[in-house]
Design an enzyme around this catalytic site. Structure first.
Site, PDB file in Angstrom:
ATOM      1  N   SER A  93       0.817  -1.210   0.000  1.00  0.00           N
ATOM      2  CA  SER A  93       0.000   0.000   0.000  1.00  0.00           C
ATOM      3  C   SER A  93       0.853   1.264   0.000  1.00  0.00           C
ATOM      4  O   SER A  93       1.608   1.510  -0.928  1.00  0.00           O
ATOM      5  CB  SER A  93      -0.949  -0.039   1.203  1.00  0.00           C
ATOM      6  N   ASP A 125      -2.413   6.284  -3.480  1.00  0.00           N
ATOM      7  CA  ASP A 125      -1.267   5.638  -2.841  1.00  0.00           C
ATOM      8  C   ASP A 125      -0.771   4.513  -3.743  1.00  0.00           C
ATOM      9  O   ASP A 125      -1.236   4.350  -4.870  1.00  0.00           O
ATOM     10  CB  ASP A 125      -1.629   5.131  -1.440  1.00  0.00           C
ATOM     11  N   ASP A 179      -1.078   1.311  -4.082  1.00  0.00           N
ATOM     12  CA  ASP A 179      -1.966   0.328  -4.701  1.00  0.00           C
ATOM     13  C   ASP A 179      -3.314   0.926  -5.065  1.00  0.00           C
ATOM     14  O   ASP A 179      -4.236   0.205  -5.454  1.00  0.00           O
ATOM     15  CB  ASP A 179      -2.144  -0.905  -3.808  1.00  0.00           C
ATOM     16  N   ASP A 233      -5.833   2.188  -3.480  1.00  0.00           N
ATOM     17  CA  ASP A 233      -7.087   1.957  -2.757  1.00  0.00           C
ATOM     18  C   ASP A 233      -7.413   3.103  -1.808  1.00  0.00           C
ATOM     19  O   ASP A 233      -8.416   3.056  -1.096  1.00  0.00           O
ATOM     20  CB  ASP A 233      -7.074   0.619  -2.013  1.00  0.00           C
TER      21      ASP A 233
END
Length: 448
Positions: free
Chosen positions: A103, A242, A244, A246
């Protein structure tokens, strides 16, 4: 059954250091493969996505080896956002989805997140059972039943079409100049493509991943570059994702940041007015600002708080039949559209509000006045427990007494890193600083 390996968002740590080793990924792949291939047939499949970290190649191969050794068929998506994995797990009728990502963490970290066949993250109970299988050891299948692996080249395009379909029909982004910061991460191609295809004039930041620069002074945790780019180009707004994709931070035309609380406040208010906010409730965590709770209360909207972690937000949403939730950190979950937080989707919904109202980003991004909040992180040795020390307990007890009736205090351990997070809210900023700084200092002294 308790969990030791899994944190609040899968398994995470420094690559090539326990538990994030290739050996562990192989064993974990075998364990989760056995958990989902429970009828012995060869019809089971798993989709695997990843972000742009160098170690993603290693974990992708190790997981594939473990999964195929138990008879699972593996579909490799390559670099795609985490929400794309949730989406494609269901659309490709897979038993399991896996995202390889840490992440917003630094490039040397990595993690493994799991999604069930419904596209939602696995429950604590399921993760505990998988850990049990991992510890007990998994017998591989016979050679004739080994699974297959294949590349899926159009995963990001399928995701892009789904995200675009959520934008209001009949509207475009024509005439809007948008800065999108992809954190040199998983959305570095798909996010600019989606915005451009909807008609925006797109200016990109953080779209040159090299395996080492994910989240490096770019993205939702470091929005300064995007803010400067907005001002320099006279852009209408910015979307900071960010690693990834999400989570998201929205920036207005002046470069000012609107965090997840402000974005959720806007969406909840608009959805409630339109009669589409299920249960007239927003689900958020204990970290969300007191100002958000006061704003929603004034609108007759309930704020339902959960413990920290977007998966716990989603669990509460599903249990209560709610359709909007998220975190101050930028996870915005809209179950009408997706099974997990989706930064690009949230950015499009904000842009939709701009298009439909004709208002500037700065007018939409200041939904409520925040109560002063101070958050500090204290790193500690994983083999120690500073919160169990008497000196730390005494300082915390005194802080709670000082804040009684004036604010609130929240102290918790991170579920993904060896950090203690100290957060307080109080209208008296002097008292706020003294309380947080005092606790942080004592944790540092007592924990060495």
């Amino acid at each position: 059954m308790t969990r030791k390996l899994f944190g609040t968002d899968g398994v995470r740590g420094t690559a090539n250091t326990p538990p994030m080793t290739a050996e562990m990924a192989l064993r974990l792949g075998a364990a989760v493969g056995r958990y989902f291939r429970n009828d012995g047939s060869n019809d089971h499949r798993v989709v695997i996505g990843k972000d742009t970290r160098l170690s993603g190649y290693m974990f992708e191969n190790a997981l594939t080896a473990g999964l195929t050794s138990t008879g699972m068929n593996v579909l490799l998506l390559g670099p795609v956002p985490t929400p794309a994995v949730g989406l494609l797990t269901t659309s490709m009728r897979a038993d399991l989805g896996i995202m390889i990502s840490a992440s917003h963490n630094r490039a040397i970290d990595n993690g493994i997140k799991f999604f069930g066949p419904d596209g939602f993250k696995l429950s604590d109970a399921a993760e505990a059972e998988i850990e049990h299988l991992l510890e007990a050891g998994v017998e591989p299948v016979q050679a004739i039943n080994i699974g297959r692996a294949r590349r899926i080249d159009d995963g990001r395009f399928r995701y892009a079409e789904r995200v675009k379909s959520t934008f209001p029909h009949g509207h475009t982004l024509a005439g809007l100049k948008v800065v999108v910061d992809c954190a040199n991460g998983a959305a570095h191609r798909v996010a600019p493509e989606v915005l451009w295809e909807l008609g925006a004039d797109v200016i990109t930041v953080g779209v040159s991943p090299n395996g080492y620069n994910i989240n490096d002074n770019v993205g939702s945790t470091a929005p300064r570059t995007a803010a400067e780019t907005i001002v320099a180009h006279g852009a209408d707004m910015g979307i900071c994702l960010d690693g990834d994709a999400d989570r998201v931070m929205i920036l207005d035309e002046t470069g000012q940041v609107a965090d997840g609380d402000q974005v959720m406040g806007l969406f909840a208010t608009r959805w409630a007015e339109a009669g589409r906010l299920a249960g007239n409730t927003l689900v958020a965590t204990v970290m969300s600002n007191l100002g958000l709770e006061r704003h929603l209360g004034g609108k007759g909207i309930t704020l339902d708080r959960t413990k920290v972690g977007d998966r716990y937000v989603v669990e509460r949403m599903r249990a209560g039949g709610f359709n909007l939730g998220g975190e101050q950190s930028g996870h915005i979950v809209m179950t009408d559209y997706a099974t997990t937080g989706d930064g690009l989707l949230a950015g499009l919904q904000f842009l939709a509000a701009m298009v439909e109202t004709g208002q500037r980003a700065s007018e939409l991004a200041r939904v409520f006045e925040t109560v002063p909040q101070k958050l500090e992180n204290v790193r500690y040795a994983p083999d120690r427990d500073p919160l169990a020390l008497s000196a730390v307990k005494e300082v915390i007890a005194q802080a709670e007494a000082d804040l009684a009736g004036k604010g609130r205090l929240l102290i918790r351990k991170s579920g993904t890193e060896p950090l203690i997070r100290v957060m307080a809210e109080c209208e008296d900023e002097g008292l706020l600083a003294r309380v947080v700084d005092g606790i942080v200092a004592e944790i540092g002294r007592s924990a060495g």
